[in-house]
Structure formats: structure tokens, C-alpha cells
Enzyme design. Sequence first.
Site, PDB file in Angstrom:
ATOM      1  N   SER A  21       0.688  -1.352  -0.114  1.00  0.00           N
ATOM      2  CA  SER A  21      -0.120   0.008  -0.087  1.00  0.00           C
ATOM      3  C   SER A  21       0.929   1.337  -0.155  1.00  0.00           C
ATOM      4  CB  SER A  21      -0.968   0.008   1.125  1.00  0.00           C
ATOM      5  OG  SER A  21      -1.491   1.241   1.362  1.00  0.00           O
ATOM      6  N   HIS A  62      -0.723  -0.955  -4.374  1.00  0.00           N
ATOM      7  CA  HIS A  62      -2.170  -0.615  -3.829  1.00  0.00           C
ATOM      8  C   HIS A  62      -2.233   0.676  -3.837  1.00  0.00           C
ATOM      9  CE1 HIS A  62      -5.828  -2.011  -1.773  1.00  0.00           C
ATOM     10  NE2 HIS A  62      -5.514  -1.004  -0.862  1.00  0.00           N
ATOM     11  N   ASP A  91      -4.725   3.611  -2.210  1.00  0.00           N
ATOM     12  CA  ASP A  91      -5.755   3.863  -1.704  1.00  0.00           C
ATOM     13  C   ASP A  91      -6.247   5.377  -2.017  1.00  0.00           C
ATOM     14  OD1 ASP A  91      -6.241   1.764   0.187  1.00  0.00           O
ATOM     15  OD2 ASP A  91      -4.212   1.904   0.964  1.00  0.00           O
ATOM     16  N   MET A 104      -8.939   8.079  -0.636  1.00  0.00           N
ATOM     17  CA  MET A 104      -9.995   8.559   0.623  1.00  0.00           C
ATOM     18  C   MET A 104     -10.636   9.926   0.368  1.00  0.00           C
ATOM     19  SD  MET A 104      -7.281   7.013   3.842  1.00  0.00           S
ATOM     20  CE  MET A 104      -6.819   5.538   3.777  1.00  0.00           C
ATOM     21  N   HIS A 145      -8.114   1.158  -4.839  1.00  0.00           N
ATOM     22  CA  HIS A 145      -9.020   0.833  -3.769  1.00  0.00           C
ATOM     23  C   HIS A 145      -9.721   2.387  -3.413  1.00  0.00           C
ATOM     24  CE1 HIS A 145      -9.818  -0.093   0.785  1.00  0.00           C
ATOM     25  NE2 HIS A 145     -10.848  -0.046   0.310  1.00  0.00           N
ATOM     26  N   MET A 170     -12.109   4.552  -1.547  1.00  0.00           N
ATOM     27  CA  MET A 170     -13.052   4.545  -0.382  1.00  0.00           C
ATOM     28  C   MET A 170     -13.665   6.127  -0.295  1.00  0.00           C
ATOM     29  SD  MET A 170     -10.054   3.129   2.345  1.00  0.00           S
ATOM     30  CE  MET A 170      -8.655   3.342   1.094  1.00  0.00           C
ATOM     31  N   MET A 221     -12.008  -6.135   4.396  1.00  0.00           N
ATOM     32  CA  MET A 221     -11.330  -5.070   5.394  1.00  0.00           C
ATOM     33  C   MET A 221     -10.900  -5.558   6.468  1.00  0.00           C
ATOM     34  SD  MET A 221     -10.187  -2.370   3.618  1.00  0.00           S
ATOM     35  CE  MET A 221      -9.363  -1.526   4.711  1.00  0.00           C
ATOM     36  N   ASP A 249      -6.987  -6.436   3.467  1.00  0.00           N
ATOM     37  CA  ASP A 249      -6.065  -5.133   3.712  1.00  0.00           C
ATOM     38  C   ASP A 249      -6.402  -4.540   5.094  1.00  0.00           C
ATOM     39  OD1 ASP A 249      -5.119  -2.533   3.393  1.00  0.00           O
ATOM     40  OD2 ASP A 249      -6.935  -1.971   1.646  1.00  0.00           O
TER      41      ASP A 249
HETATM   42  C1  DX5 Z   1      -6.537   1.505   5.122  1.00  0.00           C
HETATM   43  C2  DX5 Z   1      -6.116   1.346   3.786  1.00  0.00           C
HETATM   44  C3  DX5 Z   1      -4.912   0.214   3.865  1.00  0.00           C
HETATM   45  C4  DX5 Z   1      -3.884   0.573   4.533  1.00  0.00           C
HETATM   46  C5  DX5 Z   1      -3.198  -0.401   5.200  1.00  0.00           C
HETATM   47  O1  DX5 Z   1      -7.662   2.394   5.148  1.00  0.00           O
HETATM   48  O2  DX5 Z   1      -6.994   0.936   2.826  1.00  0.00           O
HETATM   49  O3  DX5 Z   1      -4.381  -0.126   2.581  1.00  0.00           O
HETATM   50  O4  DX5 Z   1      -2.807   1.645   3.797  1.00  0.00           O
HETATM   51  O5  DX5 Z   1      -2.127  -0.122   5.760  1.00  0.00           O
HETATM   52  P1  DX5 Z   1      -1.368  -1.080   7.033  1.00  0.00           P
HETATM   53  O6  DX5 Z   1      -0.863  -2.221   6.037  1.00  0.00           O
HETATM   54  O7  DX5 Z   1      -0.390  -0.239   7.508  1.00  0.00           O
HETATM   55  O8  DX5 Z   1      -2.493  -1.371   7.877  1.00  0.00           O
HETATM   56 ZN    ZN Z   2      -6.691  -0.405   0.910  1.00  0.00          ZN
END
Ligand code: DX5
Ligand code: ZN
Length: 242
Positions: free
Chosen positions: A21, A45, A47, A49, A79, A81, A150, A188
Site C-alpha cells: 500500500s 495498492h 488507497d 480516501m 481501492h 474509499m 477489510m 487489507d
Molecule cells: C486502510 C487502507 C490500507 C492501509 C493498510 O484504510 O485501505 O490499505 O494503507 O495499511 P497497513 O498495512 O499499515 O494496515
Molecule cells: Zn486499501
Amino acid sequence: MAGPFQIINEMEGRSVIISPSLLSADVLNMERDIEKIEREAEWLHLDIMDGHFVPNLSYGPSLLKALRKRYPDKFIDVHIMVEPPEAFTGMFLAERPSVLTVHAEATPHIHRVLQSIRHEGVPCGVSINPGTPVEVLYPILHMVDLVLIMSVNPGYGGQSFIPETLKKVSALAEWRRTNECGYLIQMDGGIGPDNTELAVSHGCDVLVAGSAIFGKPDPAAVIREMRVNAERGRQVGKKGNL
Ligand code: DX5
Ligand code: ZN
């Protein structure tokens, strides 16, 4: 329209696919951090947000655009969110993600959103939070390439793994065995070498890890360790010792 199950071949007999990630990479040195893991990790990956569906902000489509330009052949696992996903999928699809994953909780029209991603010829994924039952996914599992369970409440890296979420992975692995589905199962949040065996033994195919990889001086060595532990997990899973 592209059919589902476009990425199941990514496994190619592997015990696991590792998807680091980038949320845990150094934003001012993203390229340098990616170089550290690029040969070792099958996927990247990303993310996204929105500060609304999750209580944090990260990046927009411009980062995906830059990554795609720099790494044209890399598998980039996006991904999102965000709420509602249908307001944002178009701008991400334009930058050619390798798979685009949306949250089932973020829209009353998850079936339509997945259809619209597939319509663009891009593999689609669906994700659920730790508090969401796996049963909500059953009506749409025939149309997704990836299911993301998740294992933390999304929003931040570096949180602790929630072990109860593993039951959902087992249920999805069982569903895939008894129905005509070919999705990959991804987890994840809070994942690293210590729980890789556990996750893979329950049926995980793809593991996302942020802080466990980028937080260490030798990120590639962490991935190699995860791979060894994943192979043990695969053997345990095969024997049905759960
Ligand atoms: C959480 C993200 C993850 C996160 C994982 O909202 O979707 O991808 O970055 O991070 P670690 O591996 O540090 O839990
Ligand atoms: Zn993620």
C-alpha cells in the site's frame, strides 16, 4: 462488455500476491520507495480516501495517472474509499487501473456501479468494512474479479488486524468452491509477516500491506518473508486443518 473473472490468472500457481500500500510510502520519495519493492511485489495498492466515507484524505486520480505513465505495465490495484463511488469511478477509469475496487456500503446501487466498471472493460472489485456481514456480497459475487475484506476500519495505515474478519474470507473461499465464481480474495489492514500464514490458510489470495513493508529498512525482504509464510499457509489450508 468484458466478462468477469479477468484477473484470476494472476495467481498462476502462486501462494499469494503481495500488494504494497503506497499510503505508507514517503510521498516526497514515492518513486524511490516503489523502486525498493517493484521487482518483489506483483501489484501496487493505491488507497483513495475522501474524508467522508472514511475520516481521512489521501490522493486523487492524478497520482494514478502519474503511476500509469511511469509504470505502464505494472498491475495497479486501486481501492476507492469514497461516497458515492459512482461520482468518482469515471475519473479513475480514465487513468487505466488494473482493477478498480469500490465499497458496498458506499452506495445503494453497488450492482449498477460494478456493471458500469465492467462496461468500461476494467476488472472490478467490491470491498466491505469489518462491521459489514459477508452475506451482502452474495448477490454480486458472480460479477466481480476481486473481493476485498477489510481487516481494519478503513482510513489509516498502521492499525491492528481484526481477526474476526477471517471468517468472511473462509466463507468467500467456500462460496467460490461451490459456485461458478472466479474472484480473487484480498485482505487489507494490519497485515505483515506475522499473520500472513493465518490469512492465506483461510483462503486469501492477495495481501495488502503498508506499514509492515514501507516501515522497514528493507521492504523487499519483508515481502520475501511474507511469501515464505504464505506458502506455509497454503499447505495448512490444503490439509483443511482450520
Ligand atoms: C486502510 C487502507 C490500507 C492501509 C493498510 O484504510 O485501505 O490499505 O494503507 O495499511 P497497513 O498495512 O499499515 O494496515
Ligand atoms: Zn486499501
